[in-house]
Scaffold this motif. Structure first.
Motif, PDB file in Angstrom:
ATOM      1  N   VAL A 194      -5.521 -11.870   3.846  1.00  0.00           N
ATOM      2  CA  VAL A 194      -5.786 -12.115   2.436  1.00  0.00           C
ATOM      3  C   VAL A 194      -5.897 -13.341   2.263  1.00  0.00           C
ATOM      4  O   VAL A 194      -5.073 -14.501   2.897  1.00  0.00           O
ATOM      5  N   GLU A 195      -7.307 -14.136   1.466  1.00  0.00           N
ATOM      6  CA  GLU A 195      -6.368 -15.383   0.752  1.00  0.00           C
ATOM      7  C   GLU A 195      -5.436 -15.642   0.126  1.00  0.00           C
ATOM      8  O   GLU A 195      -5.006 -16.348  -0.205  1.00  0.00           O
ATOM      9  N   ARG A 196      -5.551 -14.589  -0.716  1.00  0.00           N
ATOM     10  CA  ARG A 196      -4.285 -14.323  -1.447  1.00  0.00           C
ATOM     11  C   ARG A 196      -4.413 -12.939  -1.982  1.00  0.00           C
ATOM     12  O   ARG A 196      -4.944 -12.384  -2.253  1.00  0.00           O
ATOM     13  N   LEU A 197      -3.086 -12.849  -2.265  1.00  0.00           N
ATOM     14  CA  LEU A 197      -3.146 -11.508  -3.277  1.00  0.00           C
ATOM     15  C   LEU A 197      -2.570 -11.510  -4.627  1.00  0.00           C
ATOM     16  O   LEU A 197      -1.439 -12.024  -4.948  1.00  0.00           O
ATOM     17  N   VAL A 198      -3.296 -10.643  -5.135  1.00  0.00           N
ATOM     18  CA  VAL A 198      -3.143 -11.157  -6.593  1.00  0.00           C
ATOM     19  C   VAL A 198      -2.624  -9.403  -6.949  1.00  0.00           C
ATOM     20  O   VAL A 198      -3.915  -8.343  -7.435  1.00  0.00           O
ATOM     21  N   PRO A 199      -2.184  -9.251  -7.639  1.00  0.00           N
ATOM     22  CA  PRO A 199      -0.977  -7.816  -8.281  1.00  0.00           C
ATOM     23  C   PRO A 199      -2.284  -6.968  -8.838  1.00  0.00           C
ATOM     24  O   PRO A 199      -2.734  -8.265 -10.185  1.00  0.00           O
ATOM     25  N   GLY A 200      -2.587  -6.350  -8.916  1.00  0.00           N
ATOM     26  CA  GLY A 200      -3.316  -5.442 -10.200  1.00  0.00           C
ATOM     27  C   GLY A 200      -5.694  -5.220  -9.331  1.00  0.00           C
ATOM     28  O   GLY A 200      -5.855  -5.102 -10.729  1.00  0.00           O
ATOM     29  N   SER A 201      -5.358  -6.018  -8.259  1.00  0.00           N
ATOM     30  CA  SER A 201      -6.477  -6.496  -7.988  1.00  0.00           C
ATOM     31  C   SER A 201      -7.289  -5.867  -6.358  1.00  0.00           C
ATOM     32  O   SER A 201      -6.478  -5.341  -5.870  1.00  0.00           O
ATOM     33  N   ILE A 202      -8.996  -5.900  -6.290  1.00  0.00           N
ATOM     34  CA  ILE A 202      -9.151  -5.367  -4.677  1.00  0.00           C
ATOM     35  C   ILE A 202      -9.681  -6.250  -3.839  1.00  0.00           C
ATOM     36  O   ILE A 202      -9.965  -7.417  -4.705  1.00  0.00           O
ATOM     37  N   HIS A 203      -8.776  -5.999  -3.112  1.00  0.00           N
ATOM     38  CA  HIS A 203      -8.599  -6.704  -1.697  1.00  0.00           C
ATOM     39  C   HIS A 203      -9.705  -6.060  -0.426  1.00  0.00           C
ATOM     40  O   HIS A 203      -9.106  -5.041  -0.354  1.00  0.00           O
ATOM     41  N   ARG A 204     -10.187  -7.004  -0.279  1.00  0.00           N
ATOM     42  CA  ARG A 204     -11.433  -6.476   0.989  1.00  0.00           C
ATOM     43  C   ARG A 204     -10.800  -7.785   1.947  1.00  0.00           C
ATOM     44  O   ARG A 204     -11.126  -8.419   2.461  1.00  0.00           O
ATOM     45  N   SER A 226      -7.588   3.149   3.651  1.00  0.00           N
ATOM     46  CA  SER A 226      -7.216   2.261   2.455  1.00  0.00           C
ATOM     47  C   SER A 226      -6.091   2.208   1.872  1.00  0.00           C
ATOM     48  O   SER A 226      -5.417   3.315   1.668  1.00  0.00           O
ATOM     49  N   LEU A 227      -5.673   1.374   0.724  1.00  0.00           N
ATOM     50  CA  LEU A 227      -4.302   1.038   0.128  1.00  0.00           C
ATOM     51  C   LEU A 227      -4.629   1.193  -1.155  1.00  0.00           C
ATOM     52  O   LEU A 227      -4.798  -0.074  -1.006  1.00  0.00           O
ATOM     53  N   SER A 228      -4.007   1.826  -1.858  1.00  0.00           N
ATOM     54  CA  SER A 228      -3.417   1.684  -3.314  1.00  0.00           C
ATOM     55  C   SER A 228      -2.114   1.381  -3.466  1.00  0.00           C
ATOM     56  O   SER A 228      -1.560   2.010  -3.646  1.00  0.00           O
ATOM     57  N   VAL A 229      -1.489   0.334  -3.670  1.00  0.00           N
ATOM     58  CA  VAL A 229      -0.270   0.083  -4.301  1.00  0.00           C
ATOM     59  C   VAL A 229       0.138   0.688  -5.601  1.00  0.00           C
ATOM     60  O   VAL A 229      -0.525  -0.472  -7.220  1.00  0.00           O
ATOM     61  N   ASP A 271      -6.661   7.538   2.516  1.00  0.00           N
ATOM     62  CA  ASP A 271      -6.543   6.755   0.896  1.00  0.00           C
ATOM     63  C   ASP A 271      -5.515   7.338   1.094  1.00  0.00           C
ATOM     64  O   ASP A 271      -4.675   8.544   0.929  1.00  0.00           O
ATOM     65  N   ARG A 272      -4.568   5.912   1.320  1.00  0.00           N
ATOM     66  CA  ARG A 272      -2.921   6.047   0.653  1.00  0.00           C
ATOM     67  C   ARG A 272      -2.235   5.720  -0.108  1.00  0.00           C
ATOM     68  O   ARG A 272      -3.068   4.524  -0.720  1.00  0.00           O
ATOM     69  N   PHE A 280      -6.531  -2.378  -1.715  1.00  0.00           N
ATOM     70  CA  PHE A 280      -6.794  -2.961  -0.551  1.00  0.00           C
ATOM     71  C   PHE A 280      -7.216  -2.152   0.385  1.00  0.00           C
ATOM     72  O   PHE A 280      -7.210  -0.841   1.156  1.00  0.00           O
ATOM     73  N   TYR A 281      -9.077  -2.595   0.847  1.00  0.00           N
ATOM     74  CA  TYR A 281     -10.232  -2.040   1.556  1.00  0.00           C
ATOM     75  C   TYR A 281     -10.582  -2.633   2.751  1.00  0.00           C
ATOM     76  O   TYR A 281     -10.847  -2.968   2.871  1.00  0.00           O
ATOM     77  N   GLU A 282     -10.014  -1.932   4.199  1.00  0.00           N
ATOM     78  CA  GLU A 282     -10.844  -2.326   5.210  1.00  0.00           C
ATOM     79  C   GLU A 282     -12.568  -2.002   5.398  1.00  0.00           C
ATOM     80  O   GLU A 282     -13.338  -0.997   5.072  1.00  0.00           O
ATOM     81  N   HIS A 283     -12.518  -3.028   5.729  1.00  0.00           N
ATOM     82  CA  HIS A 283     -14.301  -3.146   6.106  1.00  0.00           C
ATOM     83  C   HIS A 283     -14.100  -1.633   7.380  1.00  0.00           C
ATOM     84  O   HIS A 283     -15.379  -0.649   7.579  1.00  0.00           O
ATOM     85  N   GLY A 284     -13.542  -1.201   7.962  1.00  0.00           N
ATOM     86  CA  GLY A 284     -13.475  -0.728   9.303  1.00  0.00           C
ATOM     87  C   GLY A 284     -13.993  -1.685  10.007  1.00  0.00           C
ATOM     88  O   GLY A 284     -15.111  -2.058   9.865  1.00  0.00           O
ATOM     89  N   ARG A 285     -14.092  -0.982  11.617  1.00  0.00           N
ATOM     90  CA  ARG A 285     -14.916  -2.013  12.892  1.00  0.00           C
ATOM     91  C   ARG A 285     -16.377  -0.916  13.119  1.00  0.00           C
ATOM     92  O   ARG A 285     -16.736   0.739  12.231  1.00  0.00           O
TER      93      ARG A 285
END
Lengths: 299, 299
Positions: B17-27, A90-93, A12-13, A103-108
């Motif tokens: 990603v489809e769209r980067l939305v600040p403040g939300s979770i992206h997979r 996983s990256l949290s900004v 976790d970054r 941003f959560y990677e699925h992983g392979r």
């Protein structure tokens, strides 16, 4: 021994930026990197609470070796099996304005034999475990019923929206959003959370908890008694508070606490987690203090 | 042998990603991870172009070992010294709407002795190098004049806004924004880019190049002749095109090309890089084709 199963760990970054601006370059002011994923967060918090912990993790590659090294440095006992797949990140900004962007990677995918080896490791550790926590997602490539197979054995606390709920774990613990999904109940208010906990209790046949962030949590005990609890504090570092909550619960139960006291300990650990940066990091005496301040009562 | 110095490598991670939305979770739908930083991108591109390459890198920890393993798999010969500091990561999030959102870690400081060991490695390789590329930033902890010390030795191509420019490298290559900063000239148009290249030529006493993305590049040769060049193609994967440009240039010069042909080769390599995902990845025959199509003329 408390066995914390980490089937899908990650590095976790956390970046800290003034503001996240899509389409531009950021050079983060601060940066931290810790072993993460819910299972390892529970293990870290339970260790900080004085629990006798073993983390069982499925790790991969260089990223996995970094995690093993860090857990060792943190004093969290680890038993691992190894995959050829690099452990995900996983990256949290954290932005001052927009809060957390994640941003959560699925992983392979892990292979069937890698998963089998991990299941075998967990099976071998279960007989020595007074409590076992199963938290978070399974890795891509694991069988959908991966948790279900483990749930039936011993005292298991399950924190995942998974088939395992119906297999009767000793504890089901979900946050309000997950509980709404799993129980098919609107959990926006206290009554809804209680209704969801009662539905989960009915399905699992044992204790069910639904957490509501700063609004506290509701517990339906194995004999069907509903309790509500909350504790005053609300620190800013809420990532991992749910994992610390579960850690507080099982460490207290393992120490012989009854349900009301275990709920207090869980609330205290979750709130203490929110006072320090880093998921699953907490100060033990502060957790005890916050547990004492917790208001727990029958509904 | 072409020596590609990678003083501050990174693991470059790309999320789609489809769209980067600040403040939300992206997979992220897609995820790729490659050894990066400008020095390693140059080494990868120069290897793809058939150059006899050695990458000299300062690597750290588990992340560094992952990079070493990947370079080996890619067939890029590596000589490394090792730091106790984990090699940094850089994250690019590619969104369909907002384009690239980038996060560059600073990395933790290297120690004086770690830097000294790296400088010693590069010094030991310089005598065998026909060309040496110095690209990108120095790691935190390295002396500010780290490049300056290396520039004076042999045929060095410098791609960094650094004190080293005045020490007289054989080639200075900067993009328009960097050249504006280094030369104190507005490089928004072709005339400005040429003025900046002439100023860099005056200061370094040798060849100076300013790249302008799809607008091509301007070169002032060591004897002061200004040339302009561009090539028609414009693929979408522009990350690393500047590094491929530099690789194309030195591989051509190393093969005995004159300046106009070397500029053509550089433009072809930069454009070929933009046609494949991954910084410094390119198809050699496509680069040659694009080089042939390049329009290079005296200004």
């Amino acid at each position: 021994m408390i066995l914390c199963v980490a089937a899908n760990p990650s590095i976790d970054r956390l970046f800290t930026v003034e503001r996240l601006v899509p389409g531009s370059i950021h050079r983060p002011a601060e940066f931290a990197q810790v072993p993460g994923g819910k299972g390892l967060n529970v293990a870290r918090a339970a260790t900080a609470l004085g629990g006798d912990v073993v983390a069982a993790a499925l790790l991969g590659g260089h990223a996995g070796r970094w995690i093993a090294e860090q857990l060792d440095a943190e004093g969290v006992p680890l038993r691992a099996t190894w995959s050829d797949v690099e452990t995900r990140s996983s990256l949290s900004v954290a932005g001052a304005i927009e809060g957390l962007t994640e941003f959560y990677e699925h992983g392979r995918p892990v292979t069937a034999s890698e998963w089998a080896a991990f299941e075998e490791l967990v099976d071998s550790l279960l007989p020595g475990a007074s409590w076992t926590t199963l938290s978070g997602s399974l890795p891509v490539g694991a069988p959908a019923d991966g948790y279900e197979r483990l749930v039936s054995s011993g005292r298991v606390a399950l924190d995942a929206v998974a088939a395992g709920i119906d297999a009767g774990p000793a504890i089901v613990k979900l946050n309000a959003a997950e509980a709404a999904h799993a129980a098919g109940v609107d959990t926006a208010d206290a009554a809804g959370a209680r209704a969801a906990a009662e539905e989960l209790h009915r399905r699992s046949g044992s204790a069910a908890l639904v957490t509501r962030g700063v609004e506290g949590a509701v517990l339906v005990t194995p004999d069907g008694t509903p309790l509500e609890g909350r504790t005053p504090a609300a620190g800013p570092y809420t990532v991992g508070s749910g994992d610390a909550f579960l850690a507080g619960l099982v460490v207290a139960l393992d120490g012989g606490a009854g349900w009301p006291d275990a709920l207090r300990a869980a609330l205290g650990a979750g709130a203490a987690n929110a006072e320090l940066p880093g998921a699953g990091r907490l100060d033990r005496s502060r957790a005890a203090e916050l547990a004492e301040q917790a208001d727990v009562r029958p509904v």
